[in-house]
Each structure stands twice: as C-alpha cells, then as structure tokens.
Design an enzyme around this catalytic site. Structure first.
Site, short mmCIF file in Angstrom:
data_model
loop_
_atom_site.label_atom_id
_atom_site.label_comp_id
_atom_site.label_asym_id
_atom_site.label_seq_id
_atom_site.Cartn_x
_atom_site.Cartn_y
_atom_site.Cartn_z
N PHE A 14 31.70 36.39 44.47
CA PHE A 14 31.44 37.11 45.83
C PHE A 14 30.05 37.67 46.31
CE2 PHE A 14 34.94 38.98 42.46
CZ PHE A 14 35.55 39.89 42.95
N TYR B 60 34.39 31.07 48.95
CA TYR B 60 34.53 31.72 50.23
C TYR B 60 34.81 30.38 51.55
CZ TYR B 60 32.61 36.08 49.36
OH TYR B 60 32.48 37.48 48.81
N HIS C 141 41.37 45.69 43.58
CA HIS C 141 39.93 44.71 43.65
C HIS C 141 39.35 45.11 45.30
CE1 HIS C 141 38.85 41.46 46.19
NE2 HIS C 141 38.74 39.96 44.85
N ASP D 36 39.34 31.93 44.28
CA ASP D 36 37.98 30.81 45.24
C ASP D 36 36.79 31.53 45.28
OD1 ASP D 36 40.43 29.52 45.03
OD2 ASP D 36 40.80 30.17 46.71
#
Length: 220
Positions: free
Chosen positions: A78, A67, A187, A65
C-alpha cells in the site's frame, strides 16, 4: 541460498530459501529483472523485512501485489515513495486513519514510518512486471509469504493481523484468534471501501489491543 534480507528474518527463514520452490522462484525473478521492467527495484524486494525486523513485529498488514506503475512500489504493501501521488486505496486508508484516530492526512504516502514502529507491510507477491498486475503470481511468492505469516503467528503472541478483502482474509485464515487479534473488512479500494472499510476502526482497535498487552501503540 544466500538471500539479502534483514538478519533476523534470514535466520528465521533460512529453511525456505533452500527449498526447491524458492530456488525456482529466484531463477524466475532474476530472469524477469534481466529481460523485463519489474517493480520494485531489486534492492527493495525485501524492504518490508528490512524496515521491520522480526522481534519488532506488532502488526501485520497483508496486501496482494506491488504497484505496477513507474516509481510507485518500494517493497511495502500500500506504500509509495515520497512525492508519488497517492493511489486510490492508500487515499482511502488515510481517510479512515483520519476519521478513526484524528491523525491528519500525511503529505507523503511512504509508510516506512509505520514499518519502523513494528508494522510488517507484507504483499503476498513481492515482485510484478510493469503495467501487468498479477504477472508474478503463482510463481512461488505466495508459498514464501505464507511461511512468513506462519512464523509470526506461531512464534509471537498478541500480534494484530489486519486483513482487508477476501484475498488477505483467506491468507490469514489459519491465524489463532485466541493468541492474536485478527481484524477483517472489505478492501480499501474505491470499488468496495464504502461497503465496510470506512468505519471499520481498525487503527484504533489495533492500538487498544497493543496497549492492553503492554505494547507501544502505533502512531498512524
């Protein structure tokens, strides 16, 4: 449907843009931007593609997704805008880059410098409501980004797919590992990074593979 996206991707994905699911998705996204606070800014929804044309793609990193806090998301997974504090996962990514390659921790979390070198920084879902993680999931974005990954995997050779966490791993499960390099780990989130993200050496492994196949390594 006319979609404002970098020309090589526009040509490649034109069939997706005319499918009913994408038209429904477009109506949903337009309504959300009219009535809610949504990230990233509308002009940056397809920033990952605009910064990294199809013919330059050498590495694909898959996020989930955007931020959902103010000023963070700008269309690259990221990545955050210049001057924004590093979110925890990005902080851990930079730690691993430093440990793996010796590169210093950068002052900015803006990863456009990676994108311009051929890193497609692709979120599975390209929009999100402010402060509501996952709010635009299962509206059609996942089908669209699956089609993007298929195009890269089918039409290119010797691309590095970097898949962190079970969601990204499942999204890239169909990639032919005889034709491409697929790197997987947990992750970079603080919840899991110590269980195998740190020390995965994905950045140096990606560069070794690119060099072996006559491609310029990425300056991480």
């Amino acid at each position: 449907m006319d979609v404002r996206i970098e020309e090589s991707w526009k040509i490649l994905l034109h069939e997706e843009f005319d499918k009913p699911y994408f038209q429904n998705l477009s109506e949903f996204v337009r309504s959300e931007y009219r009535t809610q606070t949504v990230y990233p800014p509308g002009r940056l929804i397809f920033n990952a593609f605009d910064q990294c044309p199809f013919d330059r793609v050498k590495v694909v990193i898959i996020g989930q997704d955007p931020y959902h806090g103010p000023g963070q998301a700008h269309g690259l997974c990221f990545s955050v805008n210049d001057g924004v504090e590093f979110p925890p996962s990005l902080r851990n990514i930079f730690k691993e880059v430093q440990q793996d390659t010796g590169a210093p921790i950068p002052k900015s979390g803006n990863l456009e410098r990676w994108a311009r070198q051929g890193v497609l920084l692709l979120n599975a879902t390209l929009t999100v409501r402010a402060h509501q993680a996952g709010s635009h999931q299962r509206k059609g974005w996942e089908q669209f980004t699956d089609a993007v990954i298929h195009k890269v995997a089918d039409l290119k050779e010797h691309v590095v797919f970097i898949l962190w966490g079970s969601y990204a791993i499942s999204k890239g499960a169909f990639v032919d590992q005889q034709k491409h390099l697929v790197l997987t780990s947990v992750h970079p989130s603080p919840l899991s990074a110590a269980r195998g993200f740190f020390g995965n050496h994905h950045f140096s492994k990606a560069n070794q593979y690119l060099a072996q196949h006559g491609k310029e390594p990425i300056v991480w």
